[in-house]
Scaffold this motif. Structure first.
Motif, PDB file in Angstrom:
ATOM      1  N   PRO A 102       0.833  -1.207   0.000  1.00  0.00           N
ATOM      2  CA  PRO A 102       0.000   0.000   0.000  1.00  0.00           C
ATOM      3  C   PRO A 102       0.868   1.257   0.000  1.00  0.00           C
ATOM      4  O   PRO A 102       1.925   1.309   0.631  1.00  0.00           O
ATOM      5  CB  PRO A 102      -0.780  -0.116   1.308  1.00  0.00           C
ATOM      6  CG  PRO A 102      -0.799  -1.576   1.617  1.00  0.00           C
ATOM      7  CD  PRO A 102       0.525  -2.094   1.126  1.00  0.00           C
ATOM      8  N   GLY A 103       0.412   2.245  -0.746  1.00  0.00           N
ATOM      9  CA  GLY A 103       1.108   3.524  -0.804  1.00  0.00           C
ATOM     10  C   GLY A 103       2.121   3.650  -1.915  1.00  0.00           C
ATOM     11  O   GLY A 103       2.607   4.743  -2.195  1.00  0.00           O
ATOM     12  N   VAL A 104       2.457   2.555  -2.586  1.00  0.00           N
ATOM     13  CA  VAL A 104       3.379   2.600  -3.722  1.00  0.00           C
ATOM     14  C   VAL A 104       2.588   3.062  -4.947  1.00  0.00           C
ATOM     15  O   VAL A 104       1.441   2.657  -5.141  1.00  0.00           O
ATOM     16  CB  VAL A 104       4.011   1.207  -3.965  1.00  0.00           C
ATOM     17  CG1 VAL A 104       4.777   1.161  -5.272  1.00  0.00           C
ATOM     18  CG2 VAL A 104       4.906   0.826  -2.805  1.00  0.00           C
ATOM     19  N   LYS A 105       3.193   3.903  -5.774  1.00  0.00           N
ATOM     20  CA  LYS A 105       2.538   4.341  -7.010  1.00  0.00           C
ATOM     21  C   LYS A 105       2.562   3.209  -8.036  1.00  0.00           C
ATOM     22  O   LYS A 105       3.560   2.485  -8.148  1.00  0.00           O
ATOM     23  CB  LYS A 105       3.270   5.535  -7.611  1.00  0.00           C
ATOM     24  CG  LYS A 105       3.205   6.793  -6.797  1.00  0.00           C
ATOM     25  CD  LYS A 105       3.983   7.873  -7.520  1.00  0.00           C
ATOM     26  CE  LYS A 105       4.233   9.052  -6.623  1.00  0.00           C
ATOM     27  NZ  LYS A 105       5.134  10.025  -7.277  1.00  0.00           N
ATOM     28  N   ALA A 106       1.495   3.101  -8.809  1.00  0.00           N
ATOM     29  CA  ALA A 106       1.454   2.118  -9.900  1.00  0.00           C
ATOM     30  C   ALA A 106       2.637   2.337 -10.845  1.00  0.00           C
ATOM     31  O   ALA A 106       3.250   1.372 -11.317  1.00  0.00           O
ATOM     32  CB  ALA A 106       0.132   2.217 -10.648  1.00  0.00           C
ATOM     33  N   SER A 107       2.998   3.592 -11.090  1.00  0.00           N
ATOM     34  CA  SER A 107       4.127   3.889 -11.983  1.00  0.00           C
ATOM     35  C   SER A 107       5.450   3.367 -11.427  1.00  0.00           C
ATOM     36  O   SER A 107       6.357   3.035 -12.193  1.00  0.00           O
ATOM     37  CB  SER A 107       4.219   5.395 -12.250  1.00  0.00           C
ATOM     38  OG  SER A 107       4.384   6.111 -11.034  1.00  0.00           O
ATOM     39  N   THR A 166      -2.324  -6.350  -0.107  1.00  0.00           N
ATOM     40  CA  THR A 166      -2.767  -6.605   1.271  1.00  0.00           C
ATOM     41  C   THR A 166      -2.346  -5.428   2.148  1.00  0.00           C
ATOM     42  O   THR A 166      -1.673  -4.502   1.686  1.00  0.00           O
ATOM     43  CB  THR A 166      -2.134  -7.903   1.822  1.00  0.00           C
ATOM     44  OG1 THR A 166      -0.720  -7.724   1.896  1.00  0.00           O
ATOM     45  CG2 THR A 166      -2.465  -9.104   0.938  1.00  0.00           C
ATOM     46  N   LYS A 167      -2.705  -5.476   3.418  1.00  0.00           N
ATOM     47  CA  LYS A 167      -2.313  -4.400   4.342  1.00  0.00           C
ATOM     48  C   LYS A 167      -0.798  -4.302   4.487  1.00  0.00           C
ATOM     49  O   LYS A 167      -0.252  -3.228   4.683  1.00  0.00           O
ATOM     50  CB  LYS A 167      -2.949  -4.619   5.717  1.00  0.00           C
ATOM     51  CG  LYS A 167      -4.432  -4.394   5.728  1.00  0.00           C
ATOM     52  CD  LYS A 167      -5.006  -4.649   7.115  1.00  0.00           C
ATOM     53  CE  LYS A 167      -6.515  -4.489   7.070  1.00  0.00           C
ATOM     54  NZ  LYS A 167      -7.135  -4.772   8.369  1.00  0.00           N
ATOM     55  N   GLU A 168      -0.114  -5.450   4.413  1.00  0.00           N
ATOM     56  CA  GLU A 168       1.335  -5.471   4.623  1.00  0.00           C
ATOM     57  C   GLU A 168       2.154  -5.515   3.334  1.00  0.00           C
ATOM     58  O   GLU A 168       3.351  -5.295   3.358  1.00  0.00           O
ATOM     59  CB  GLU A 168       1.744  -6.688   5.472  1.00  0.00           C
ATOM     60  CG  GLU A 168       1.190  -6.691   6.873  1.00  0.00           C
ATOM     61  CD  GLU A 168      -0.251  -7.196   6.936  1.00  0.00           C
ATOM     62  OE1 GLU A 168      -0.627  -8.049   6.109  1.00  0.00           O
ATOM     63  OE2 GLU A 168      -0.987  -6.708   7.807  1.00  0.00           O
ATOM     64  N   ASN A 196       0.050   7.462 -11.531  1.00  0.00           N
ATOM     65  CA  ASN A 196       0.613   7.736 -10.209  1.00  0.00           C
ATOM     66  C   ASN A 196      -0.358   7.425  -9.077  1.00  0.00           C
ATOM     67  O   ASN A 196      -0.150   7.870  -7.941  1.00  0.00           O
ATOM     68  CB  ASN A 196       1.096   9.180 -10.137  1.00  0.00           C
ATOM     69  CG  ASN A 196       2.314   9.386 -11.012  1.00  0.00           C
ATOM     70  OD1 ASN A 196       3.222   8.555 -11.028  1.00  0.00           O
ATOM     71  ND2 ASN A 196       2.325  10.458 -11.776  1.00  0.00           N
ATOM     72  N   GLU A 197      -1.396   6.655  -9.381  1.00  0.00           N
ATOM     73  CA  GLU A 197      -2.334   6.240  -8.342  1.00  0.00           C
ATOM     74  C   GLU A 197      -1.611   5.383  -7.310  1.00  0.00           C
ATOM     75  O   GLU A 197      -0.783   4.538  -7.656  1.00  0.00           O
ATOM     76  CB  GLU A 197      -3.487   5.444  -8.959  1.00  0.00           C
ATOM     77  CG  GLU A 197      -4.512   5.013  -7.931  1.00  0.00           C
ATOM     78  CD  GLU A 197      -5.700   4.297  -8.536  1.00  0.00           C
ATOM     79  OE1 GLU A 197      -6.556   3.860  -7.762  1.00  0.00           O
ATOM     80  OE2 GLU A 197      -5.769   4.177  -9.774  1.00  0.00           O
ATOM     81  N   LEU A 198      -1.946   5.598  -6.050  1.00  0.00           N
ATOM     82  CA  LEU A 198      -1.351   4.820  -4.975  1.00  0.00           C
ATOM     83  C   LEU A 198      -2.077   3.491  -4.824  1.00  0.00           C
ATOM     84  O   LEU A 198      -3.311   3.437  -4.873  1.00  0.00           O
ATOM     85  CB  LEU A 198      -1.419   5.599  -3.657  1.00  0.00           C
ATOM     86  CG  LEU A 198      -0.700   6.948  -3.639  1.00  0.00           C
ATOM     87  CD1 LEU A 198      -0.886   7.624  -2.282  1.00  0.00           C
ATOM     88  CD2 LEU A 198       0.775   6.798  -3.960  1.00  0.00           C
ATOM     89  N   LEU A 199      -1.308   2.426  -4.632  1.00  0.00           N
ATOM     90  CA  LEU A 199      -1.897   1.108  -4.419  1.00  0.00           C
ATOM     91  C   LEU A 199      -2.562   1.072  -3.050  1.00  0.00           C
ATOM     92  O   LEU A 199      -2.052   1.643  -2.083  1.00  0.00           O
ATOM     93  CB  LEU A 199      -0.830   0.023  -4.509  1.00  0.00           C
ATOM     94  CG  LEU A 199      -0.052  -0.061  -5.825  1.00  0.00           C
ATOM     95  CD1 LEU A 199       0.940  -1.212  -5.758  1.00  0.00           C
ATOM     96  CD2 LEU A 199      -0.974  -0.211  -7.012  1.00  0.00           C
TER      97      LEU A 199
END
Length: 168
Positions: A64-69, A150-152, A118-121
């Motif tokens: 979570p929080g990583v950009k798709a790019s 997942t959450k992690e 740049n959407e965040l996962l």
């Protein structure tokens, strides 16, 4: 789907890309594996190892929080470092600028895992990663796994072995 098998008969020595979808309770998964009718040659193994390294590295970078790019950049960096940039995701102008796509009620959905997204996962997102190298007149190598965030980190939902080209 708008594509499918060819009419070509498979012969000893052929490298076969099996890209298939599975539906479970109305939801899709997408998976691709490589099969060789015989023993793979050195070039096929080398290309396969590059694609496998790119897929594994991209999966390891998902959380979570990583950009798709950023997922795209992980794959692209490995392909560039391998010297196969020209054959990444197609060939020259025939290539595509993504390494994955959302999967759900349809086999291809948003989000696309590409350089401009740049959407965040977020947890619960499901997508397929499918890096490939296509070398005209030589071969093409593709691997694809369906992943959920997942959450992690992430969980790979497809489970067919991919450690090497499967010999038949």
């Amino acid at each position: 789907m708008p594509y499918g098998p060819s009419n070509k008969k498979i012969h000893k020595g052929d490298l076969v890309d099996v890209n298939h979808a599975t539906v479970y309770q109305g939801y899709h998964s997408d998976e691709a594996r490589m099969f060789k009718m015989g023993k793979p040659n050195r070039k096929e193994v080398k290309l396969y190892d590059v694609v496998l390294k790119a897929l594994n590295a991209s999966i390891a970078s998902i959380r979570p929080g990583v950009k798709a790019s950023d997922i795209f950049k992980v794959v692209k960096r490995i392909i560039d470092d391998s010297g196969y940039s020209e054959f990444f995701m197609g060939y020259n102008q025939y290539g595509v600028e993504y390494v994955g796509h959302g999967v759900g009620l349809e086999i291809n959905e948003y989000p696309f895992i590409g350089p401009k997204n740049n959407e965040l996962l977020k947890p619960g997102m499901v997508f397929a990663l499918e890096p490939k190298l296509i070398v005209p007149g030589v071969t093409g190598i593709e691997l694809e796994d369906t992943i959920t965030v997942t959450k992690e980190g992430c969980e790979v939902l497809t489970s067919t072995r991919k450690d090497k080209i499967i010999e038949c």
